[in-house]
Scaffold this active site. Sequence first.
Site, PDB file in Angstrom:
ATOM      1  N   GLY A  56       0.781  -1.239   0.000  1.00 47.09           N
ATOM      2  CA  GLY A  56       0.000   0.000   0.000  1.00 47.09           C
ATOM      3  C   GLY A  56       0.806   1.279   0.000  1.00 47.09           C
ATOM      4  O   GLY A  56       0.221   2.367   0.062  1.00 47.09           O
TER       5      GLY A  56
ATOM      6  N   PRO B 275       4.670  -4.961  -0.935  1.00 45.63           N
ATOM      7  CA  PRO B 275       4.379  -3.857  -1.853  1.00 45.63           C
ATOM      8  C   PRO B 275       4.205  -4.346  -3.282  1.00 45.63           C
ATOM      9  O   PRO B 275       4.881  -5.274  -3.725  1.00 45.63           O
ATOM     10  CB  PRO B 275       5.636  -2.978  -1.749  1.00 45.63           C
ATOM     11  N   GLY B 276       3.274  -3.733  -3.995  1.00 46.40           N
ATOM     12  CA  GLY B 276       3.098  -4.023  -5.412  1.00 46.40           C
ATOM     13  C   GLY B 276       3.443  -2.780  -6.201  1.00 46.40           C
ATOM     14  O   GLY B 276       4.526  -2.637  -6.770  1.00 46.40           O
ATOM     15  N   ARG B 277       2.514  -1.820  -6.142  1.00 45.63           N
ATOM     16  CA  ARG B 277       2.663  -0.558  -6.868  1.00 45.63           C
ATOM     17  C   ARG B 277       4.041   0.096  -6.642  1.00 45.63           C
ATOM     18  O   ARG B 277       4.683   0.549  -7.585  1.00 45.63           O
ATOM     19  CB  ARG B 277       1.574   0.386  -6.361  1.00 45.63           C
TER      20      ARG B 277
ATOM     21  N   ARG C   1      -7.477   2.517 -15.046  1.00 45.45           N
ATOM     22  CA  ARG C   1      -7.495   3.201 -13.742  1.00 45.45           C
ATOM     23  C   ARG C   1      -8.220   4.561 -13.756  1.00 45.45           C
ATOM     24  O   ARG C   1      -8.990   4.842 -12.824  1.00 45.45           O
ATOM     25  CB  ARG C   1      -6.085   3.324 -13.169  1.00 45.45           C
TER      26      ARG C   1
ATOM     27  N   CYS D 298     -15.370   2.628 -26.988  1.00 49.86           N
ATOM     28  CA  CYS D 298     -16.720   3.201 -27.029  1.00 49.86           C
ATOM     29  C   CYS D 298     -17.272   3.440 -25.630  1.00 49.86           C
ATOM     30  O   CYS D 298     -18.160   2.725 -25.171  1.00 49.86           O
ATOM     31  CB  CYS D 298     -17.643   2.290 -27.811  1.00 49.86           C
ATOM     32  N   GLU D 299     -16.686   4.338 -24.911  1.00 50.03           N
ATOM     33  CA  GLU D 299     -17.102   4.738 -23.570  1.00 50.03           C
ATOM     34  C   GLU D 299     -16.722   6.200 -23.407  1.00 50.03           C
ATOM     35  O   GLU D 299     -15.556   6.551 -23.616  1.00 50.03           O
ATOM     36  CB  GLU D 299     -16.313   3.950 -22.501  1.00 50.03           C
TER      37      GLU D 299
ATOM     38  N   TYR E 267      -0.858  -2.116 -12.158  1.00 46.78           N
ATOM     39  CA  TYR E 267      -2.307  -2.189 -12.383  1.00 46.78           C
ATOM     40  C   TYR E 267      -2.733  -1.628 -13.740  1.00 46.78           C
ATOM     41  O   TYR E 267      -3.817  -1.070 -13.867  1.00 46.78           O
ATOM     42  CB  TYR E 267      -3.061  -1.496 -11.237  1.00 46.78           C
TER      43      TYR E 267
HETATM   44  C1  LIG Z   1      -3.339  -8.303   0.374  1.00 43.18           C
HETATM   45  C2  LIG Z   1      -2.650  -7.296  -0.455  1.00 43.18           C
HETATM   46  N1  LIG Z   1      -1.326  -7.164  -0.359  1.00 43.18           N
HETATM   47  C3  LIG Z   1      -0.648  -6.269  -1.121  1.00 43.18           C
HETATM   48  C4  LIG Z   1      -1.289  -5.454  -2.016  1.00 43.18           C
HETATM   49  C5  LIG Z   1      -0.480  -4.491  -2.832  1.00 43.18           C
HETATM   50  O1  LIG Z   1      -0.871  -3.184  -2.673  1.00 43.18           O
HETATM   51  P1  LIG Z   1      -0.014  -2.015  -3.338  1.00 43.18           P
HETATM   52  O2  LIG Z   1       0.127  -2.355  -4.788  1.00 43.18           O
HETATM   53  O3  LIG Z   1      -0.812  -0.788  -3.116  1.00 43.18           O
HETATM   54  O4  LIG Z   1       1.311  -2.000  -2.656  1.00 43.18           O
HETATM   55  C6  LIG Z   1      -2.691  -5.531  -2.125  1.00 43.18           C
HETATM   56  C7  LIG Z   1      -3.411  -4.659  -3.061  1.00 43.18           C
HETATM   57  O5  LIG Z   1      -4.572  -4.679  -3.279  1.00 43.18           O
HETATM   58  C8  LIG Z   1      -3.375  -6.485  -1.322  1.00 43.18           C
HETATM   59  O6  LIG Z   1      -4.708  -6.613  -1.398  1.00 43.18           O
END
Ligand SMILES: Cc1ncc(COP(=O)(O)O)c(C=O)c1O
Length: 430
Positions: free
Chosen positions: A247, A290-292, A329, A360-361, A389
């Site tokens: 997050g 972390p992902g994002r 997004r 088409c939106e 994402y």
């Molecule tokens: C359980 C869990 N972990 C990690 C993440 C990664 O979040 P972010 O990409 O914001 O770091 C998410 C995102 O939805 C999540 O649901």
Amino acid sequence: MKLESYQTIVNGQLQHDGLSYQYLAETYGTPLYIFDETTFVQRVKDYKEALSNPYFETEVLFASKALLTKAMGQLVAQLGIGQDVVSAGEIYTAVASGVNPSKLYFHGNNKLNDELLYAIEQGVGTIVLDNRSEASRLNKLLLDLGKKQRVLLRLNPGVEAHTHEYIKTAHNDSKFGESVFDPAIEDVIQTINNYPTLDLAGFHCHIGSQVFEEQSFLDSATEMIEFSKKMEDNLNLKVKEINFGGGFGVYYTAEDKPFDIKAFLPKFIQHVHETSQKLSLTLEKVTIEPGRALVNQSGSTLYRVGDLKTTTSGKNYLFVDGGMTDNIRPALYQAKYEALITNKADEVADTVYTIAGKACESGDKIINDYPLPEAETGDLLLVNGTGAYNYTMSSHYNRIPKPAMIHVLNGKSRLTVKRETFADMMRNEI
Ligand SMILES: Cc1ncc(COP(=O)(O)O)c(C=O)c1O
């Protein structure tokens, strides 16, 4: 547009690590997802270093819902980090790319029996249980197989955060996890802990995405540690690991103040250490996912400018050859982006455009009212901050094929995802 460290302007042309976007467009076509490997590898190193401490083991788990391809799986495997997966499809891709299955954490609020069986068969290291019903299903499956599985339980610690605000609440309507305020929570945890097939190693939480407020992470850590200690005292349980989720907020526009991980994570670790020490909770492992924050900065999308039009009320539209099918997004949650015309990189941005896609939106817009130099059909438009994402949320709406993806490393580009063909989209149709 704020330039990334890998972007420079040479003779009015924007380049990526020495490669002109003109060259990339001619070589790979547009729309094109571009991913900078050096930046990703550095981000992972920064996270790993910032977590290292003398108190407990730590691990970075890449939340692969943000960006998962074979090439990304291979990078994750090379870097030796863990990976958060949320479906059998993500497990399949990770394992097929060489990720060690013991390093996978399997999340999701409605894992199907087939998915649980697949995870067990593949040797997924940790299954993060979402709820009591799933725990009971998993126990039955494991009993039949005569196997044991390491699990964590996802909890809602009553801290919810999105962007700059967070709230603390005992009322939780989230579809994910079990609430620490549920009067039955001790029973739930006791039941899970008593299942002979489940090795309950600890708890997980994820308080939100694109979070900028440090205090929300610190508060959720306090809640999780206090709750863990209470469970250890009240139940016959040892909490070895807490996974604090992901997050961490990143830069999309000047409104965002990206998370300074190098400054924050050591503070966070110290807080976890001191709070758990005060309560005599001995954690063996702390994980974050972390992902994002690991991939967003590495990614950008290159479009070719198509038609331009001005409405009777004076709104200037600039149409690109992609849109909501490669970046949902803005339509999904009003996400904001910055852009640049790469072949006019040093020209004055004196015209306001709404950059819209070809689907088409009416909501298929990438950026509303954004200043650019006067654009012409055939220009190249780059949108930064599309690493997370975008590809993973892309669709075939209007039968628009998904773009190709390339990785750039040390001034060289390589194709990692082929551009889809029309035949690809009909592959499964009978
Ligand atoms: C359980 C869990 N972990 C990690 C993440 C990664 O979040 P972010 O990409 O914001 O770091 C998410 C995102 O939805 C999540 O649901």
